[in-house]
Design an enzyme around this catalytic site. Structure first.
Site: not given
Ligand code: NAD
Length: 259
Positions: A64, A158, A193
């Protein structure tokens, strides 16, 4: 007249970035359960192909942070499936070398900005090229509760990236409101996650230190975020745009939490 709520997203075409795991995967499942055709875009091809076949959707191998790949994703989906209704721009990273400002070096800063923020600019722009002329669409960009609250357990790039996602989303929501495209930011609290598990496995003390701030006393499950995203994607959210949609177990409004 009866309304079939299980088909709330019937016939819609959705792109989910970061759909191979975590919040993205749970959302891909939820979108499909509500009738959408889901295209999963991720750098993890093995998990992505499996997820796409599970939801009877499609997988695209996409970084992305790469403009050409993002443009090819959105233009290709619109061409291949005839429409694009929903963009869940969700892929993000939280690497260990992004920490306190005192120790975070420029390469770590830049990589997080590229994957978390530049990607949302690229994906939103590519989605709008199809949605604005069609006069319809819902874009949901994943920010975070750290876009709203400061944290002493810092991940400086971040946090800055998520603040950027929130501001960018708000602006797009306002700009495109009269063209039928809604643009909202999802602000999750900590979610159970791989992204969070990895961080906390390295430092259990940090996990405990964070947990105490959650009024509900637990982290969210990805399905709880997926339900919110499906709502924002659907016509049930027809008057909701430019918002920071907070799903955080009460953290951002808490002072003293229960024992
Ligand atoms: P995760 O690591 O479980 O999943 C993230 C996915 O993004 C993975 O499948 C990974 O392969 C993919 N990814 C990473 N880099 C990429 C790239 N360059 N191009 C395409 N795909 C890519 O993470 P998650 O916890 O499901 O997080 C999803 C979103 O939620 C993120 O933006 C994260 O910052 C946000 N978020 C997560 C939390 C949390 O506590 N888990 C809290 C707030 C926000």
């Amino acid at each position: 007249m009866s309304v079939d709520l299980t088909r709330r997203l019937g016939d819609r075409v959705a792109i989910v970035t970061g759909g191979s795991g975590g919040i993205g995967l749970a959302t891909a499942r939820r979108f499909a359960a509500e009738g959408a055709f889901v295209v999963i875009a991720d750098i993890d091809a093995v998990a992505g192909e499996a997820a796409a076949s599970e939801v009877a959707g499609a997988f695209r191998l996409v970084d992305v942070a790469d403009q050409e790949q993002v443009d090819a994703l959105f233009d290709g989906v619109a061409a291949d499936f005839g429409r694009l209704d929903i963009a869940f721009n969700n892929a993000g990273i939280s690497p260990a070398d992004d920490d306190s400002i005192e120790t975070t070096e420029l390469p770590a800063w830049q990589r997080v900005q590229d994957v978390n923020l530049k990607s949302v600019y690229l994906c939103s722009r590519a989605a709008l090229r199809h949605m604005a002329p069609a006069g319809r669409g819902s874009i949901i960009n994943t920010a975070s509760f750290v876009a709203l609250l400061g944290s002493a357990t810092s991940q400086i790039s971040y946090t800055a990236s998520k603040g950027g996602v929130l501001a960018l989303t708000r602006e797009l929501g306002v700009q495109f409101a009269r063209q039928g495209v809604r643009v909202n930011a999802l602000c999750p609290g900590p979610v159970n996650t791989p992204l969070l598990q990895e961080l906390f496995a390295k430092d259990p003390e940090r996990a405990q230190r964070r947990l105490v701030h959650v009024p509900m006393g637990r982290f969210a499950e990805p399905e709880e975020l997926a339900a919110a995203v499906a709502f924002l994607a659907s016509d049930d959210a027809s008057f909701i745009t430019a918002t920071a949609f907070v799903v955080d177990g009460g953290i951002t409004n808490a002072y003293v939490t229960p024992l």
